[in-house]
Motif scaffolding. Sequence first.
Motif, PDB file in Angstrom:
ATOM      1  N   PHE A 144       0.849  -1.176   0.000  1.00 49.78           N
ATOM      2  CA  PHE A 144       0.000   0.000   0.000  1.00 49.78           C
ATOM      3  C   PHE A 144       0.893   1.237   0.000  1.00 49.78           C
ATOM      4  O   PHE A 144       1.926   1.264   0.676  1.00 49.78           O
ATOM      5  CB  PHE A 144      -0.897   0.012   1.238  1.00 49.78           C
ATOM      6  CG  PHE A 144      -1.961  -1.035   1.227  1.00 49.78           C
ATOM      7  CD1 PHE A 144      -3.163  -0.823   0.561  1.00 49.78           C
ATOM      8  CD2 PHE A 144      -1.766  -2.245   1.872  1.00 49.78           C
ATOM      9  CE1 PHE A 144      -4.150  -1.802   0.550  1.00 49.78           C
ATOM     10  CE2 PHE A 144      -2.741  -3.229   1.877  1.00 49.78           C
ATOM     11  CZ  PHE A 144      -3.946  -3.012   1.207  1.00 49.78           C
ATOM     12  N   GLY A 197       0.602   5.351   0.542  1.00 50.22           N
ATOM     13  CA  GLY A 197      -0.077   6.605   0.811  1.00 50.22           C
ATOM     14  C   GLY A 197       0.565   7.725   0.016  1.00 50.22           C
ATOM     15  O   GLY A 197       1.651   7.572  -0.541  1.00 50.22           O
ATOM     16  N   ASN A 253      -8.575   9.519   9.941  1.00 52.42           N
ATOM     17  CA  ASN A 253      -8.187   8.638   8.854  1.00 52.42           C
ATOM     18  C   ASN A 253      -8.841   7.280   9.021  1.00 52.42           C
ATOM     19  O   ASN A 253      -8.820   6.697  10.097  1.00 52.42           O
ATOM     20  CB  ASN A 253      -6.671   8.497   8.772  1.00 52.42           C
ATOM     21  CG  ASN A 253      -6.258   8.001   7.417  1.00 52.42           C
ATOM     22  OD1 ASN A 253      -6.578   6.876   7.063  1.00 52.42           O
ATOM     23  ND2 ASN A 253      -5.597   8.836   6.656  1.00 52.42           N
ATOM     24  N   TRP A 309      -8.128   4.466   7.321  1.00 51.67           N
ATOM     25  CA  TRP A 309      -7.270   3.407   6.794  1.00 51.67           C
ATOM     26  C   TRP A 309      -7.386   2.094   7.576  1.00 51.67           C
ATOM     27  O   TRP A 309      -7.630   1.032   7.019  1.00 51.67           O
ATOM     28  CB  TRP A 309      -5.835   3.925   6.779  1.00 51.67           C
ATOM     29  CG  TRP A 309      -4.752   2.893   6.832  1.00 51.67           C
ATOM     30  CD1 TRP A 309      -4.055   2.511   7.925  1.00 51.67           C
ATOM     31  CD2 TRP A 309      -4.254   2.110   5.743  1.00 51.67           C
ATOM     32  NE1 TRP A 309      -3.133   1.553   7.590  1.00 51.67           N
ATOM     33  CE2 TRP A 309      -3.241   1.286   6.257  1.00 51.67           C
ATOM     34  CE3 TRP A 309      -4.566   2.031   4.397  1.00 51.67           C
ATOM     35  CZ2 TRP A 309      -2.529   0.401   5.473  1.00 51.67           C
ATOM     36  CZ3 TRP A 309      -3.858   1.138   3.608  1.00 51.67           C
ATOM     37  CH2 TRP A 309      -2.862   0.340   4.148  1.00 51.67           C
ATOM     38  N   ALA A 311      -0.760  -0.838  -4.365  1.00 45.98           N
ATOM     39  CA  ALA A 311      -2.043  -0.158  -4.195  1.00 45.98           C
ATOM     40  C   ALA A 311      -1.779   1.292  -3.800  1.00 45.98           C
ATOM     41  O   ALA A 311      -1.356   1.568  -2.683  1.00 45.98           O
ATOM     42  CB  ALA A 311      -2.881  -0.856  -3.136  1.00 45.98           C
ATOM     43  N   LEU A 338      -2.946   4.861  -2.734  1.00 42.18           N
ATOM     44  CA  LEU A 338      -4.101   5.338  -1.972  1.00 42.18           C
ATOM     45  C   LEU A 338      -4.483   6.770  -2.316  1.00 42.18           C
ATOM     46  O   LEU A 338      -4.505   7.639  -1.459  1.00 42.18           O
ATOM     47  CB  LEU A 338      -3.808   5.233  -0.474  1.00 42.18           C
ATOM     48  CG  LEU A 338      -3.542   3.823   0.044  1.00 42.18           C
ATOM     49  CD1 LEU A 338      -2.967   3.859   1.440  1.00 42.18           C
ATOM     50  CD2 LEU A 338      -4.825   3.019   0.008  1.00 42.18           C
ATOM     51  N   LEU A 376      -6.621   2.922  -5.192  1.00 48.71           N
ATOM     52  CA  LEU A 376      -7.700   2.971  -4.199  1.00 48.71           C
ATOM     53  C   LEU A 376      -8.016   4.421  -3.878  1.00 48.71           C
ATOM     54  O   LEU A 376      -7.163   5.292  -4.023  1.00 48.71           O
ATOM     55  CB  LEU A 376      -7.274   2.253  -2.911  1.00 48.71           C
ATOM     56  CG  LEU A 376      -7.232   0.739  -2.967  1.00 48.71           C
ATOM     57  CD1 LEU A 376      -6.490   0.177  -1.762  1.00 48.71           C
ATOM     58  CD2 LEU A 376      -8.638   0.174  -3.043  1.00 48.71           C
ATOM     59  N   SER A 389      -8.442   7.627  -1.479  1.00 52.77           N
ATOM     60  CA  SER A 389      -7.757   8.046  -0.261  1.00 52.77           C
ATOM     61  C   SER A 389      -8.620   7.718   0.949  1.00 52.77           C
ATOM     62  O   SER A 389      -9.823   7.997   0.950  1.00 52.77           O
ATOM     63  CB  SER A 389      -7.491   9.551  -0.300  1.00 52.77           C
ATOM     64  OG  SER A 389      -7.052   9.994   0.959  1.00 52.77           O
ATOM     65  N   PRO A 390      -8.018   7.144   2.008  1.00 55.63           N
ATOM     66  CA  PRO A 390      -8.798   6.859   3.211  1.00 55.63           C
ATOM     67  C   PRO A 390      -8.974   8.073   4.115  1.00 55.63           C
ATOM     68  O   PRO A 390      -9.584   7.976   5.175  1.00 55.63           O
ATOM     69  CB  PRO A 390      -7.969   5.778   3.907  1.00 55.63           C
ATOM     70  CG  PRO A 390      -6.565   6.064   3.483  1.00 55.63           C
ATOM     71  CD  PRO A 390      -6.661   6.590   2.073  1.00 55.63           C
ATOM     72  N   LEU A 422     -15.633   2.873   0.895  1.00 54.91           N
ATOM     73  CA  LEU A 422     -14.182   2.742   0.936  1.00 54.91           C
ATOM     74  C   LEU A 422     -13.785   1.290   1.203  1.00 54.91           C
ATOM     75  O   LEU A 422     -12.939   0.724   0.502  1.00 54.91           O
ATOM     76  CB  LEU A 422     -13.617   3.656   2.028  1.00 54.91           C
ATOM     77  CG  LEU A 422     -12.105   3.686   2.197  1.00 54.91           C
ATOM     78  CD1 LEU A 422     -11.440   4.315   0.985  1.00 54.91           C
ATOM     79  CD2 LEU A 422     -11.738   4.465   3.457  1.00 54.91           C
ATOM     80  N   PHE A 468     -11.528  -1.472  -1.049  1.00 52.77           N
ATOM     81  CA  PHE A 468     -10.395  -2.233  -0.522  1.00 52.77           C
ATOM     82  C   PHE A 468     -10.650  -3.735  -0.707  1.00 52.77           C
ATOM     83  O   PHE A 468      -9.742  -4.488  -1.064  1.00 52.77           O
ATOM     84  CB  PHE A 468     -10.185  -1.921   0.963  1.00 52.77           C
ATOM     85  CG  PHE A 468      -9.342  -0.709   1.244  1.00 52.77           C
ATOM     86  CD1 PHE A 468      -8.189  -0.814   2.000  1.00 52.77           C
ATOM     87  CD2 PHE A 468      -9.696   0.542   0.780  1.00 52.77           C
ATOM     88  CE1 PHE A 468      -7.406   0.302   2.294  1.00 52.77           C
ATOM     89  CE2 PHE A 468      -8.931   1.668   1.061  1.00 52.77           C
ATOM     90  CZ  PHE A 468      -7.778   1.552   1.814  1.00 52.77           C
TER      91      PHE A 468
END
Length: 176
Positions: free
Chosen positions: A15, A17, A36, A38, A106, A108, A139, A141-142, A154, A158
């Motif tokens: 992952f 960010g 957040n 996530w 992935a 984000l 993906l 953004s969380p 979300l 995922f």
Amino acid sequence: MPLKDLLAPELDVLFCGINPGLTSAAVGMPFATRGNRWWTALEKSGFTPRVLAPAEADALLTWGLGLTTMVRRPTTRAAELSRAELVAGAASLTDRVLTWQPRWLAVLAVAAFRTGYGWPGSTVGEQDLRIGATRVWVLPSPSGLNAHFPPRRLSKEFARLRRAAALPDRSRRPAR
């Protein structure tokens, strides 16, 4: 305090960010702000068996999951990053992916991916881009600032990645 990467050879999913927030950078833990989503998205989508605390991030490696950032510079909001920073960050991320060779990368955040990799039409989901043998998935953004993807939506995104990566649903509890 810089965030350390959570990397190991041949992870199932790495992952990525956009960049660390100020709180995460100050405490040296990823996704450390309350807003957040996530950690909850990871559990609700089946990547992890429970919601982890930021201090437990190293546990991700036990499930074949890693974590890094595209840009190292902490900011209050990712929107503070320049196009040049995102392009340079994508180049650095590509180097890490080629070195560590995860099965999936992935990213984000759609906008950061579009800018960093120069793919303006990209949307959430699998991309045509490959980095070596690594497949790429974008993906949402969380961040709690991402109103387009409330928590349930979300988590569904995922989960789509988890299924594409053929990983088990670790959030399921055994029947009693």
